[in-house]
Design a protein around this motif. Structure first.
Motif, PDB file in Angstrom:
ATOM      1  N   THR A   1       0.134 -37.543 -12.332  1.00 11.03           N
ATOM      2  CA  THR A   1       0.303 -36.204 -12.829  1.00 11.03           C
ATOM      3  C   THR A   1       1.939 -36.118 -13.101  1.00 11.03           C
ATOM      4  O   THR A   1       2.352 -34.853 -13.255  1.00 11.03           O
TER       5      THR A   1
ATOM      6  N   ARG B   1       3.940 -37.274 -15.335  1.00 10.24           N
ATOM      7  CA  ARG B   1       4.299 -37.106 -16.638  1.00 10.24           C
ATOM      8  C   ARG B   1       3.145 -37.200 -17.601  1.00 10.24           C
ATOM      9  O   ARG B   1       1.963 -37.511 -17.029  1.00 10.24           O
ATOM     10  N   GLY B   2       3.205 -37.086 -19.023  1.00 10.32           N
ATOM     11  CA  GLY B   2       2.155 -37.790 -19.943  1.00 10.32           C
ATOM     12  C   GLY B   2       0.922 -36.720 -19.699  1.00 10.32           C
ATOM     13  O   GLY B   2       0.940 -35.555 -19.617  1.00 10.32           O
TER      14      GLY B   2
ATOM     15  N   SER C   1       0.703 -39.342  -7.751  1.00  6.54           N
ATOM     16  CA  SER C   1       1.813 -40.113  -8.475  1.00  6.54           C
ATOM     17  C   SER C   1       2.788 -40.426  -7.526  1.00  6.54           C
ATOM     18  O   SER C   1       2.919 -40.219  -6.189  1.00  6.54           O
ATOM     19  N   ARG C   2       3.634 -41.602  -7.837  1.00 10.98           N
ATOM     20  CA  ARG C   2       4.628 -42.009  -7.165  1.00 10.98           C
ATOM     21  C   ARG C   2       5.869 -41.122  -6.823  1.00 10.98           C
ATOM     22  O   ARG C   2       6.335 -40.617  -6.015  1.00 10.98           O
ATOM     23  N   GLY C   3       6.310 -40.427  -8.149  1.00  4.90           N
ATOM     24  CA  GLY C   3       7.209 -39.563  -8.125  1.00  4.90           C
ATOM     25  C   GLY C   3       6.471 -38.035  -8.163  1.00  4.90           C
ATOM     26  O   GLY C   3       5.536 -37.967  -8.774  1.00  4.90           O
TER      27      GLY C   3
ATOM     28  N   ALA D   1      -3.821 -42.573 -13.755  1.00  3.17           N
ATOM     29  CA  ALA D   1      -2.508 -43.546 -13.632  1.00  3.17           C
ATOM     30  C   ALA D   1      -2.582 -44.692 -14.348  1.00  3.17           C
ATOM     31  O   ALA D   1      -3.930 -45.236 -14.202  1.00  3.17           O
ATOM     32  N   SER D   2      -1.684 -45.136 -14.800  1.00  3.78           N
ATOM     33  CA  SER D   2      -1.798 -46.547 -15.636  1.00  3.78           C
ATOM     34  C   SER D   2      -0.377 -46.855 -15.749  1.00  3.78           C
ATOM     35  O   SER D   2       0.509 -46.328 -15.807  1.00  3.78           O
ATOM     36  N   ILE D   3      -0.300 -48.338 -15.868  1.00  4.07           N
ATOM     37  CA  ILE D   3       0.819 -48.925 -16.499  1.00  4.07           C
ATOM     38  C   ILE D   3       0.589 -49.790 -17.322  1.00  4.07           C
ATOM     39  O   ILE D   3      -0.527 -50.491 -17.546  1.00  4.07           O
TER      40      ILE D   3
ATOM     41  N   VAL E   1      -3.261 -51.197 -10.284  1.00  5.68           N
ATOM     42  CA  VAL E   1      -3.127 -49.771 -10.453  1.00  5.68           C
ATOM     43  C   VAL E   1      -4.040 -49.574 -11.570  1.00  5.68           C
ATOM     44  O   VAL E   1      -4.697 -48.523 -11.468  1.00  5.68           O
TER      45      VAL E   1
ATOM     46  N   ILE F   1      -9.852 -42.890 -17.150  1.00  4.76           N
ATOM     47  CA  ILE F   1      -9.222 -42.792 -18.434  1.00  4.76           C
ATOM     48  C   ILE F   1      -8.884 -44.075 -18.934  1.00  4.76           C
ATOM     49  O   ILE F   1      -8.363 -44.823 -18.377  1.00  4.76           O
ATOM     50  N   SER F   2      -9.381 -44.582 -19.894  1.00  6.77           N
ATOM     51  CA  SER F   2      -9.585 -46.016 -20.388  1.00  6.77           C
ATOM     52  C   SER F   2      -8.651 -45.995 -21.718  1.00  6.77           C
ATOM     53  O   SER F   2      -7.709 -45.119 -21.808  1.00  6.77           O
TER      54      SER F   2
ATOM     55  N   TYR G   1      -3.316 -55.204 -19.703  1.00  9.28           N
ATOM     56  CA  TYR G   1      -3.870 -53.848 -19.865  1.00  9.28           C
ATOM     57  C   TYR G   1      -5.409 -53.951 -20.323  1.00  9.28           C
ATOM     58  O   TYR G   1      -6.070 -53.040 -19.756  1.00  9.28           O
TER      59      TYR G   1
ATOM     60  N   GLY H   1      -7.246 -42.040 -27.097  1.00  5.42           N
ATOM     61  CA  GLY H   1      -6.556 -42.124 -28.580  1.00  5.42           C
ATOM     62  C   GLY H   1      -5.180 -42.621 -28.482  1.00  5.42           C
ATOM     63  O   GLY H   1      -4.912 -43.390 -27.405  1.00  5.42           O
ATOM     64  N   MET H   2      -4.301 -42.287 -29.233  1.00  2.78           N
ATOM     65  CA  MET H   2      -2.848 -42.697 -29.086  1.00  2.78           C
ATOM     66  C   MET H   2      -2.036 -41.524 -29.083  1.00  2.78           C
ATOM     67  O   MET H   2      -1.999 -40.641 -30.011  1.00  2.78           O
TER      68      MET H   2
ATOM     69  N   THR I   1       3.691 -40.621 -25.529  1.00  2.00           N
ATOM     70  CA  THR I   1       3.923 -40.436 -24.038  1.00  2.00           C
ATOM     71  C   THR I   1       4.752 -41.639 -23.704  1.00  2.00           C
ATOM     72  O   THR I   1       5.131 -42.694 -24.624  1.00  2.00           O
TER      73      THR I   1
HETATM   74  N1  LIG Z   1      -0.284 -42.869 -24.376  1.00  2.00           N
HETATM   75  C1  LIG Z   1      -1.344 -43.271 -25.081  1.00  2.00           C
HETATM   76  O1  LIG Z   1      -1.189 -43.718 -26.385  1.00  2.00           O
HETATM   77  C2  LIG Z   1      -2.653 -43.966 -24.243  1.00  2.00           C
HETATM   78  C3  LIG Z   1      -3.692 -44.563 -25.101  1.00  2.00           C
HETATM   79  C4  LIG Z   1      -4.765 -44.906 -24.407  1.00  2.00           C
HETATM   80  C5  LIG Z   1      -4.910 -44.915 -23.164  1.00  2.00           C
HETATM   81  N2  LIG Z   1      -4.122 -44.049 -22.474  1.00  2.00           N
HETATM   82  C6  LIG Z   1      -4.222 -43.899 -20.964  1.00  2.00           C
HETATM   83  O2  LIG Z   1      -4.022 -42.468 -20.643  1.00  2.00           O
HETATM   84  C7  LIG Z   1      -3.563 -42.445 -19.137  1.00  2.00           C
HETATM   85  C8  LIG Z   1      -2.174 -41.630 -19.080  1.00  2.00           C
HETATM   86  O3  LIG Z   1      -1.234 -42.512 -19.816  1.00  2.00           O
HETATM   87  P1  LIG Z   1      -0.026 -41.829 -20.261  1.00  2.00           P
HETATM   88  O4  LIG Z   1       0.259 -42.153 -21.677  1.00  2.00           O
HETATM   89  O5  LIG Z   1       0.128 -40.265 -19.932  1.00  2.00           O
HETATM   90  O6  LIG Z   1       1.209 -42.584 -19.476  1.00  2.00           O
HETATM   91  P2  LIG Z   1       2.455 -42.541 -18.840  1.00  2.00           P
HETATM   92  O7  LIG Z   1       3.153 -41.192 -19.540  1.00  2.00           O
HETATM   93  O8  LIG Z   1       3.202 -43.599 -18.506  1.00  2.00           O
HETATM   94  O9  LIG Z   1       2.093 -41.847 -17.324  1.00  2.00           O
HETATM   95  C9  LIG Z   1       1.609 -42.610 -16.408  1.00  2.00           C
HETATM   96  C10 LIG Z   1       1.271 -41.838 -14.955  1.00  2.00           C
HETATM   97  O10 LIG Z   1       0.673 -42.831 -14.227  1.00  2.00           O
HETATM   98  C11 LIG Z   1       1.525 -42.792 -12.872  1.00  2.00           C
HETATM   99  N3  LIG Z   1       1.421 -44.113 -12.392  1.00  2.00           N
HETATM  100  C12 LIG Z   1       1.966 -45.270 -12.882  1.00  2.00           C
HETATM  101  N4  LIG Z   1       1.983 -46.332 -12.055  1.00  2.00           N
HETATM  102  C13 LIG Z   1       1.624 -45.626 -10.714  1.00  2.00           C
HETATM  103  C14 LIG Z   1       1.315 -46.135  -9.454  1.00  2.00           C
HETATM  104  N5  LIG Z   1       1.875 -47.455  -9.230  1.00  2.00           N
HETATM  105  N6  LIG Z   1       0.969 -45.252  -8.514  1.00  2.00           N
HETATM  106  C15 LIG Z   1       0.603 -43.849  -8.689  1.00  2.00           C
HETATM  107  N7  LIG Z   1       0.818 -43.403  -9.991  1.00  2.00           N
HETATM  108  C16 LIG Z   1       1.211 -44.162 -11.115  1.00  2.00           C
HETATM  109  C17 LIG Z   1       3.002 -42.336 -13.575  1.00  2.00           C
HETATM  110  O11 LIG Z   1       3.513 -41.567 -12.311  1.00  2.00           O
HETATM  111  P3  LIG Z   1       4.689 -42.420 -11.456  1.00  2.00           P
HETATM  112  O12 LIG Z   1       5.571 -43.314 -12.233  1.00  2.00           O
HETATM  113  O13 LIG Z   1       5.655 -41.259 -10.964  1.00  2.00           O
HETATM  114  O14 LIG Z   1       3.953 -43.168 -10.463  1.00  2.00           O
HETATM  115  C18 LIG Z   1       2.625 -41.289 -14.465  1.00  2.00           C
HETATM  116  O15 LIG Z   1       2.526 -40.119 -13.977  1.00  2.00           O
HETATM  117  C19 LIG Z   1      -3.564 -43.835 -19.049  1.00  2.00           C
HETATM  118  O16 LIG Z   1      -4.720 -44.113 -17.982  1.00  2.00           O
HETATM  119  C20 LIG Z   1      -3.280 -44.704 -20.320  1.00  2.00           C
HETATM  120  O17 LIG Z   1      -3.891 -46.184 -19.996  1.00  2.00           O
HETATM  121  C21 LIG Z   1      -2.741 -43.675 -22.926  1.00  2.00           C
END
Ligand SMILES: NC(=O)c1ccc[n+]([C@@H]2O[C@H](COP(=O)([O-])OP(=O)(O)OC[C@H]3O[C@@H](n4cnc5c(N)ncnc54)[C@H](OP(=O)(O)O)[C@@H]3O)[C@@H](O)[C@H]2O)c1
Length: 254
Positions: free
Chosen positions: A9, A11-12, A32-34, A84-86, A107, A135-136, A150, A183-184, A187
């Motif tokens: 939570t 960001r994103g 989340s971490r931050g 949450a995801s990386i 993660v 959230i996949s 990933y 979707g895409m 973020t």
């Molecule tokens: N963006 C896209 O196009 C897209 C597409 C398909 C699926 N998704 C999915 O949508 C979801 C959200 O992604 P997003 O695009 O919003 O990503 P993002 O902006 O990079 O945000 C990721 C979030 O995950 C948290 N996180 C990462 N590592 C963590 C850890 N070790 N412990 C706790 N929290 C952690 C981050 O917080 P901290 O860094 O503060 O810990 C951040 O709040 C994910 O599951 C992603 O796979 C995104």
């Protein structure tokens, strides 16, 4: 009161989901971490946990703390959104560091599995609405060299959601479980993909093209779709659901 446990939570998409869920009738546990101080300032009904989900030994005590603070006499629903995801490491697997490989799987897959297990265990005896959204990603289907971890973690999450869905059909107080492809979205995660070195991540150009062509959704739009799905009468329990029209993206491959 409806209770929501949401990871990622800071960001994103996760931040937008939390923001849009703020209501006097909702209580949010954000992880989340931050710490997202802006979010916390917006509601009295938020408890923030600065937890690194890579340190999965902490997850049991985290969930114990959350469930101990829930007033089940007032609860009409409880929801877990594993968001949450990386994406890192974005690299061919033979060049990835062992610590980065394990962090990605921890993660993206182990943490949601543990959170799901503890959510079901701790809420077993309550006959209220209980739902989990994992959230996949369509990366399960659209593969890129350099994103094997990933994609593999998200594929694991999808299969896990479907299997737990089958298990919950045997429960007298079932938890609905769905894996969702959002979707895409514009973020940090997308930025990381398109900013990779093209020599080590050949698909970086594709991610840049998607951005340039204006095909990315906003986190706010996506959060709205995800929340609508979360509250749907027909929750499509035990399935993997794609909420994005990928035909638009497919055109960039042609
Ligand atoms: N963006 C896209 O196009 C897209 C597409 C398909 C699926 N998704 C999915 O949508 C979801 C959200 O992604 P997003 O695009 O919003 O990503 P993002 O902006 O990079 O945000 C990721 C979030 O995950 C948290 N996180 C990462 N590592 C963590 C850890 N070790 N412990 C706790 N929290 C952690 C981050 O917080 P901290 O860094 O503060 O810990 C951040 O709040 C994910 O599951 C992603 O796979 C995104």
């Amino acid at each position: 009161m409806k209770y929501f446990i949401i990871t990622g939570t800071s960001r994103g998409i996760g931040e937008s989901i939390a923001e849009q869920l703020i209501s006097p009738n909702h209580y949010l546990y954000c992880i989340s971490r931050g710490k997202n101080a802006d979010l916390v300032r917006k509601s009295k009904n938020i408890k923030y946990y600065e937890v690194d989900l890579n340190q999965f030994q902490q997850i049991e005590s985290l969930m114990e703390s959350i469930f101990n603070s829930i007033d089940f006499s007032k609860a009409v629903g409880i929801y877990l959104i594993n968001n949450a995801s990386i994406i890192a490491p974005v690299t061919f697997i033979d060049t990835a560091m062992i610590s980065d490989i394990t962090q990605n799987i921890n993660v993206n897959l182990i943490a949601p599995i543990l959170l799901t297990s503890l959510f079901i265990k701790n809420s077993n005896k309550y006959l209220i609405e209980k739902r989990i959204l994992n959230i996949s990603s369509a990366s399960v289907k659209y593969h890129h060299p350099g994103m094997s971890l990933y994609s593999a973690a998200k594929a694991g999450l999808d299969v896990f959601s479907q299997c737990v869905g089958l298990e919950q059909n045997h429960s007298i107080a079932p938890v609905g479980v769905v894996s969702i492809w959002p979707g895409m979205i514009d973020t940090n995660l997308q930025r990381e993909a398109r900013n990779q070195d093209k020599s080590t991540f050949p698909s970086a150009n594709l991610f840049q093209n998607v951005k340039d062509a204006g095909m990315l959704s906003t986190p706010e739009e996506t959060a709205k779709q995800i929340i609508e799905f979360l509250f749907k009468t027909d929750f499509e329990h035990g399935t993997v659901v794609d909420i994005y029209d990928y035909s638009k993206v497919q055109q960039t491959y042609d």
